[in-house]
Design a protein around this motif. Structure first.
Motif, PDB file in Angstrom:
ATOM      1  N   LEU A 332       0.833  -1.204   0.000  1.00 34.78           N
ATOM      2  CA  LEU A 332       0.000   0.000   0.000  1.00 34.78           C
ATOM      3  C   LEU A 332       0.867   1.254   0.000  1.00 34.78           C
ATOM      4  N   ASP A 333       1.984   1.214   0.697  1.00 35.11           N
ATOM      5  CA  ASP A 333       2.890   2.361   0.684  1.00 35.11           C
ATOM      6  C   ASP A 333       3.448   2.599  -0.723  1.00 35.11           C
ATOM      7  N   LEU A 339       0.753   6.717  -6.898  1.00 37.64           N
ATOM      8  CA  LEU A 339      -0.364   7.645  -7.112  1.00 37.64           C
ATOM      9  C   LEU A 339      -0.007   9.074  -6.728  1.00 37.64           C
ATOM     10  N   GLY A 340       1.191   9.287  -6.239  1.00 39.05           N
ATOM     11  CA  GLY A 340       1.618  10.633  -5.884  1.00 39.05           C
ATOM     12  C   GLY A 340       1.115  11.108  -4.537  1.00 39.05           C
ATOM     13  N   LEU A 341       0.699  10.181  -3.689  1.00 33.26           N
ATOM     14  CA  LEU A 341       0.173  10.535  -2.367  1.00 33.26           C
ATOM     15  C   LEU A 341       1.299  10.485  -1.349  1.00 33.26           C
ATOM     16  N   THR A 342       1.345  11.467  -0.488  1.00 36.12           N
ATOM     17  CA  THR A 342       2.473  11.596   0.435  1.00 36.12           C
ATOM     18  C   THR A 342       2.148  11.223   1.865  1.00 36.12           C
ATOM     19  N   ASP A 348      -7.260   4.668   1.785  1.00 38.91           N
ATOM     20  CA  ASP A 348      -6.311   4.432   0.689  1.00 38.91           C
ATOM     21  C   ASP A 348      -6.423   3.032   0.097  1.00 38.91           C
ATOM     22  N   GLN A 349      -6.613   2.035   0.950  1.00 33.68           N
ATOM     23  CA  GLN A 349      -6.728   0.668   0.445  1.00 33.68           C
ATOM     24  C   GLN A 349      -7.894   0.557  -0.539  1.00 33.68           C
ATOM     25  N   ALA A 350      -9.031   1.083  -0.166  1.00 33.25           N
ATOM     26  CA  ALA A 350     -10.204   1.020  -1.042  1.00 33.25           C
ATOM     27  C   ALA A 350      -9.975   1.825  -2.321  1.00 33.25           C
ATOM     28  N   LEU A 351      -9.292   2.961  -2.209  1.00 34.49           N
ATOM     29  CA  LEU A 351      -9.037   3.787  -3.384  1.00 34.49           C
ATOM     30  C   LEU A 351      -8.197   3.029  -4.404  1.00 34.49           C
ATOM     31  N   ASP A 396     -15.256   8.042 -13.312  1.00 35.74           N
ATOM     32  CA  ASP A 396     -15.499   9.424 -12.879  1.00 35.74           C
ATOM     33  C   ASP A 396     -15.613   9.511 -11.364  1.00 35.74           C
ATOM     34  N   ARG A 397     -16.280   8.539 -10.756  1.00 38.68           N
ATOM     35  CA  ARG A 397     -16.395   8.539  -9.289  1.00 38.68           C
ATOM     36  C   ARG A 397     -15.019   8.361  -8.649  1.00 38.68           C
ATOM     37  N   TRP A 398     -14.236   7.441  -9.215  1.00 43.96           N
ATOM     38  CA  TRP A 398     -12.887   7.237  -8.667  1.00 43.96           C
ATOM     39  C   TRP A 398     -12.039   8.497  -8.857  1.00 43.96           C
ATOM     40  N   ALA A 399     -12.114   9.089 -10.044  1.00 39.79           N
ATOM     41  CA  ALA A 399     -11.311  10.270 -10.344  1.00 39.79           C
ATOM     42  C   ALA A 399     -11.649  11.424  -9.412  1.00 39.79           C
TER      43      ALA A 399
END
Length: 486
Positions: A332-333, A339-342, A348-351, A396-399
């Motif tokens: 996940l890390d 994804l560019g998340l810091t 996050d897991q679901a995303l 679109d929902r995910w975005a």
């Protein structure tokens, strides 16, 4: 730097004796030719790139000459192959030439694959073919460049020697490097043959040479198993995050160091497909991409069984229970970074899983998606990527959720782009690219494999003039059948 004749051998594994390996000389190839060499791998031995131009280089790595202080040995081990225990395997076509100590004090095994018959060749001929040698060379060095733990590859040598597989092929040798070539199967061999003193000797050797920090633990063998488990969890997390499918995760192909090892019918994902089976001999899909996590866990349990003479079963079970949480956290890390998340958040897991589900449904190019996502501002990049998805409403929902997540972290686009491009490769080793350079090499043209190696050695960098290596594969290139035959 050193020359080839100045390499310093200190053959620690050979000194363990004939219980663990058999002394045997390599059998030379006819008319050897250097196909490709890795300057980065040569540097591990303090060798300058110019040494590859010396005639001695090709002579040494085609079996025609050998260092006076090398001690070639064929290692014995066993293993579970496709879930069934095979009581004796061993180096059937490879030799541990010896261990070189470099100027930094690091030890590197020199292992020559395709070196001829050994006592462990069984029904084989002890040879390797050019096709598989090139594939392993490219994968080893590319994985390292991606930041994924792997054995390394120094060079490939071709020949006029004919080797028979499904068809007559050109024989070749690959010189690979690793701090150790000990596998899970080494421990299984001495456990199942009830050679427990030899098993203890092997444990003490491996821990002393590669896991010295475990000696400070009150239970060194238990600490050793935990370290192997942690390294393996990290390795598999990297495989899954970067879309690498090994194809033959037998326990004799699992390195005790937690590095990618023994390349066969591997593949990097083109279109995302969690159910990918890259080995056409794997009829049951045991080693599919999505099964690599549970199979790694299974293999660790097989190693744990081999350690039961020295570690309590309860302690081994407690350690095994750590694998999935450790894997999940590291995977996940890695996916957050892609994804560019810091920072970490609960959703996050679901995303990530929602994204992978959408990619699966739409057969989205796995490598290209992440690179494109970081190329532009989120809204612009997502508008472009939307064209690749079938479920537009779902995308679109995910975005929208992803954009909200990015906006909450703030930061400038230039920094985000640099951060994402540092972990999302522009170039990946696609099977069709490997196939093209293999076909050229089989005709005697080695320039394409050398150029592909150079491109893949800098996978994150833009390389003007080499854009074609980053293109999506043609349809024929997505479904190449790769076998264990080598």
């Amino acid at each position: 730097m050193r020359t080839l004749t100045e390499l310093a051998f200190d053959n620690r594994f050979a000194r363990l004796g004939d219980v663990f390996s058999t002394a045997i000389e390599p059998q030379p190839l006819d008319d050897p030719q250097l196909v490709v060499a890795s300057p980065a791998a040569m540097a591990l031995l303090d060798l300058p790139p110019s040494e590859a131009d010396e005639p001695l280089f090709t002579q040494l790595f085609s079996g025609h000459k050998i260092w006076a202080t090398a001690e070639p040995r064929a290692m014995v081990y066993s293993g579970h192959q496709f879930g069934a225990y095979n009581p004796q395997l061993g180096d059937g076509r490879g030799l541990l030439l010896g261990e070189v100590r470099n100027e930094a004090g690091q030890y590197w095994d020199l292992h020559l694959k395709g070196a001829g018959l050994t006592p462990y060749s069984r029904m084989g001929d002890g040879r390797a073919v050019l096709r598989s040698s090139i594939r392993e060379f490219l994968a080893s060095e590319h994985l390292h460049a991606l930041g994924i733990p792997s054995s390394r590859a120094l060079c490939v040598t071709a020949s006029s020697t004919t080797v028979y597989r499904e068809r007559p092929e050109r024989g070749a040798m690959l010189l690979r490097l690793a701090p150790s070539h000990v596998r899970f199967g080494h421990f299984e061999f001495f456990y199942y043959t009830r050679q427990h003193e030899a098993l203890r000797q092997l444990l003490d050797h491996v821990i002393g040479a590669h896991f010295a920090e475990c000696l400070e633990h009150p239970e060194p063998y238990r600490a050793f198993f935990r370290e192997v488990l942690e390294r393996t969890a990290s390795l598999i997390a990297h495989w899954q995050a970067y879309g690498f499918c090994h194809g033959v995760m037998n326990t004799d192909n699992m390195s005790i160091l937690g590095i990618t090892f023994d390349f066969g019918p591997y593949a990097f994902l083109d279109d995302f497909d969690a159910r990918l089976i890259c080995n056409h001999s794997d009829d049951s899909g045991r080693y599919s991409f999505e099964n690599q996590v549970p199979i790694a866990h299974w293999n660790l349990a097989a190693l744990a069984q081999a350690l039961t003479p020295f570690v309590a079963v309860e302690a081994l079970q407690e350690t095994l229970a750590l694998f999935l949480p450790l894997y999940q956290a590291q995977w996940l890390d890695l996916m957050r970074r892609r994804l560019g998340l810091t920072r970490a958040e609960d959703g996050d897991q679901a995303l990530v899983q929602r994204l992978l589900g959408l990619m699966q449904e739409s057969a989205v190019d796995y490598t290209g998606f992440f690179r494109e996502l970081g190329e532009r501002a989120p809204g612009e990049a997502l508008a472009r990527l939307r064209e690749d998805f079938v479920d537009l409403a779902g995308f679109d929902r995910w975005a929208a959720d992803y954009q909200a997540r990015v906006a909450a972290e703030a930061g400038e686009q230039a920094a985000r782009r640099a951060r994402m491009h540092a972990v999302n490769p522009r170039y990946i080793l696609r099977n069709y690219l490997a196939q093209q350079v293999i076909e050229a090499a089989e005709r005697g043209d080695y320039a394409p494999v050398r150029e592909l190696h150079a491109v893949l050695s800098r996978p994150f960098d833009e390389q003007p003039g080499r854009e074609r290596y980053a293109e999506r594969p043609p349809e024929w290139g997505k479904h190449l059948a790769i076998s264990c035959s080598s």
